[in-house]
Scaffold this active site. Structure first.
Site, PDB file in Angstrom:
ATOM      1  CE  LYS A 188      -3.143   2.896   0.805  1.00 22.23           C
ATOM      2  NZ  LYS A 188      -4.103   3.661  -0.330  1.00 22.23           N
ATOM      3  CE  LYS A 257      -1.467   8.073   6.984  1.00 19.15           C
ATOM      4  NZ  LYS A 257      -2.202   6.876   6.627  1.00 19.15           N
TER       5      LYS A 257
HETATM    6  P1  NAD Z   1     -10.718  10.253   8.543  1.00 14.16           P
HETATM    7  O1  NAD Z   1      -9.826  11.334   9.173  1.00 14.16           O
HETATM    8  O2  NAD Z   1     -11.531  10.549   7.449  1.00 14.16           O
HETATM    9  O3  NAD Z   1     -11.427   9.215   9.433  1.00 14.16           O
HETATM   10  C1  NAD Z   1     -10.862   8.540  10.576  1.00 14.16           C
HETATM   11  C2  NAD Z   1     -11.830   8.502  11.739  1.00 14.16           C
HETATM   12  O4  NAD Z   1     -11.204   7.823  12.847  1.00 14.16           O
HETATM   13  C3  NAD Z   1     -12.431   9.629  12.323  1.00 14.16           C
HETATM   14  O5  NAD Z   1     -13.862   9.452  12.103  1.00 14.16           O
HETATM   15  C4  NAD Z   1     -11.958   9.484  13.734  1.00 14.16           C
HETATM   16  O6  NAD Z   1     -13.106  10.120  14.539  1.00 14.16           O
HETATM   17  C5  NAD Z   1     -11.760   8.038  13.888  1.00 14.16           C
HETATM   18  N1  NAD Z   1     -10.845   7.908  14.890  1.00 14.16           N
HETATM   19  C6  NAD Z   1      -9.636   8.266  15.432  1.00 14.16           C
HETATM   20  N2  NAD Z   1      -9.145   7.662  16.449  1.00 14.16           N
HETATM   21  C7  NAD Z   1     -10.101   6.896  16.870  1.00 14.16           C
HETATM   22  C8  NAD Z   1     -10.077   6.044  17.951  1.00 14.16           C
HETATM   23  N3  NAD Z   1      -9.153   5.858  19.064  1.00 14.16           N
HETATM   24  N4  NAD Z   1     -11.122   5.194  18.157  1.00 14.16           N
HETATM   25  C9  NAD Z   1     -12.443   5.256  17.139  1.00 14.16           C
HETATM   26  N5  NAD Z   1     -12.338   6.100  16.333  1.00 14.16           N
HETATM   27  C10 NAD Z   1     -11.354   6.758  15.940  1.00 14.16           C
HETATM   28  O7  NAD Z   1      -9.690   9.318   7.633  1.00 14.16           O
HETATM   29  P2  NAD Z   1      -9.954   8.553   6.489  1.00 14.16           P
HETATM   30  O8  NAD Z   1      -9.663   9.305   4.913  1.00 14.16           O
HETATM   31  O9  NAD Z   1     -10.938   7.639   6.541  1.00 14.16           O
HETATM   32  O10 NAD Z   1      -8.561   7.434   6.496  1.00 14.16           O
HETATM   33  C11 NAD Z   1      -8.568   6.508   7.220  1.00 14.16           C
HETATM   34  C12 NAD Z   1      -7.219   5.606   6.798  1.00 14.16           C
HETATM   35  O11 NAD Z   1      -7.544   5.058   5.438  1.00 14.16           O
HETATM   36  C13 NAD Z   1      -6.105   6.299   6.818  1.00 14.16           C
HETATM   37  O12 NAD Z   1      -4.842   5.425   7.346  1.00 14.16           O
HETATM   38  C14 NAD Z   1      -5.826   6.597   5.383  1.00 14.16           C
HETATM   39  O13 NAD Z   1      -4.339   6.669   4.964  1.00 14.16           O
HETATM   40  C15 NAD Z   1      -6.672   5.396   4.735  1.00 14.16           C
HETATM   41  N6  NAD Z   1      -7.240   5.604   3.210  1.00 14.16           N
HETATM   42  C16 NAD Z   1      -7.942   6.692   3.115  1.00 14.16           C
HETATM   43  C17 NAD Z   1      -8.283   6.802   1.868  1.00 14.16           C
HETATM   44  C18 NAD Z   1      -9.152   7.668   1.577  1.00 14.16           C
HETATM   45  O14 NAD Z   1      -9.863   8.280   0.306  1.00 14.16           O
HETATM   46  N7  NAD Z   1      -9.768   8.794   2.521  1.00 14.16           N
HETATM   47  C19 NAD Z   1      -8.114   5.828   0.984  1.00 14.16           C
HETATM   48  C20 NAD Z   1      -7.239   5.114   1.151  1.00 14.16           C
HETATM   49  C21 NAD Z   1      -6.663   4.853   2.291  1.00 14.16           C
END
Ligand code: NAD
Length: 320
Positions: A188, A257
């Site tokens: 990834k 990141k």
């Molecule tokens: P985001 O910031 O939209 O969501 C993160 C969520 O985690 C939030 O709702 C937050 O409240 C929650 N959270 C944080 N700490 C927590 C805890 N201790 N307990 C419960 N909930 C908690 O982030 P995202 O865009 O959904 O990304 C999440 C992961 O997926 C990241 O690692 C990102 O790199 C990866 N990712 C994102 C995408 C994308 O298009 N957004 C694509 C591929 C991968």
């Protein structure tokens, strides 16, 4: 739980298979889309620090949990999608975290994009308690998750992969076994380093074309037909960025990141990362200018400023 089978969410619950109780932690842009997809086939327990995100999922039939400990006590398989491996560690081992009530035999599936070293360390810490932790990060955006086409990259033993594959196939048909624990994160990071660099090079090339007299739409049309065609140009440049649509559900901070972790992996394993490091620093500069919560496509605005061009129309939704 809802027993009304005329209700679509109740039908989904009745379809619940394997006798497993499933939990999803982290219902943000990505985790929310993955959990909603999973919920088409399974009953899902959910938890997020953001109460509004939990409420949205509950309205669609998910069972809300008041704490991580409550979710761990109820579930046999727990998927997480949190910003970083530090967040995952805190959710598992922090106060009142999952580890306080995990049952022997529980499988944790980390769908966050994280650090393979941290993933392996957490798996090793949980193994003596009879708890498996594997990595299954994703690529394809929230749209890919909703469409059931997102690529899922699994790092797990062969036995763990066999156990988890049918569950992940409820999210997407594109489930790949990369290798042992941590290798899902490795591939990834490679994927995102490549896509991060590809989009910057595309912005640079577009700025060069536009600065030298070519209309942005025409430049894109020609490049997509030529050898420079790439997935970013095809999927996002003409349909979104040239129309000023910069919202993507993915932030500059998360992209930085990912590239930072890829460069760290290169450094740790003796692989030169010339282009990875340049890419990382460009995103660092974009964060300095627009903030880590800005949408990743706003990097195009930074390129426009540096080049003195207007590849992105001036009425773009840059503040989303
Ligand atoms: P985001 O910031 O939209 O969501 C993160 C969520 O985690 C939030 O709702 C937050 O409240 C929650 N959270 C944080 N700490 C927590 C805890 N201790 N307990 C419960 N909930 C908690 O982030 P995202 O865009 O959904 O990304 C999440 C992961 O997926 C990241 O690692 C990102 O790199 C990866 N990712 C994102 C995408 C994308 O298009 N957004 C694509 C591929 C991968």
């Amino acid at each position: 739980m809802n027993d009304d089978v005329s209700n679509p969410s109740a039908q989904a619950i009745q379809k619940g298979v394997f006798g497993m109780k499933i939990g999803y932690v982290g219902l943000g842009s990505m985790g929310g889309a993955l959990a909603r997809r999973l919920q088409l086939a399974h009953a899902v327990h959910v938890y997020d620090l953001d109460k509004a995100a939990v409420a949205r999922m509950s309205e669609q039939g998910a069972t809300p949990c008041a704490s991580l400990a409550e979710l761990a006590g109820r579930c046999d398989v727990i998927l997480l999608c949190l910003p970083t491996s530090d967040h995952v560690r805190a959710a598992i081992f922090g106060d009142n975290g999952l580890a306080s009530s995990l049952k022997r035999g529980t499988l944790i599936v980390d769908q966050s994009t994280g650090d393979p070293v941290a993933t392996r360390a957490m798996a090793a810490e949980l193994a003596p308690r009879g708890i498996d932790l594997i990595d299954a990060p994703v690529s394809g955006g929230a749209q890919g998750a909703a469409a059931g086409t997102i690529a899922i990259m699994v790092g797990a033993t062969a036995a763990q992969f066999t156990r988890v594959k049918p569950l992940l196939e409820a999210i997407s048909a594109n489930v790949f076994h990369a290798g042992d624990i941590g290798t899902g994160q490795v591939i990834k990071l490679v994927n995102n380093m490549l896509s991060a660099a590809q989009r910057l090079l595309t912005f640079e090339g577009m700025a060069l074309a536009v600065k030298n007299g070519i209309d942005p739409q025409r430049a894109c049309e020609i490049l997509v037909a030529g050898g420079a065609k790439n997935a970013f140009m095809e999927k996002f440049m003409a349909p979104n960025i040239l129309k000023g649509k910069l919202a993507s559900g993915f932030t500059l901070g998360l992209m930085h990141k990912d590239v930072r972790l890829a460069c760290q992996l290169g450094s740790d394993s003796g692989v030169p990362m010339f282009f990875g490091n340049l890419t990382r620093e460009f995103y660092q500069m974009c964060i300095g200018e627009r903030g880590s919560e800005a949408q990743v496509h706003t990097a195009a605005l930074v390129m426009d400023r540096l080049a003195g061009t207007h590849v992105v129309p001036s009425d773009a939704d840059a503040d989303m």
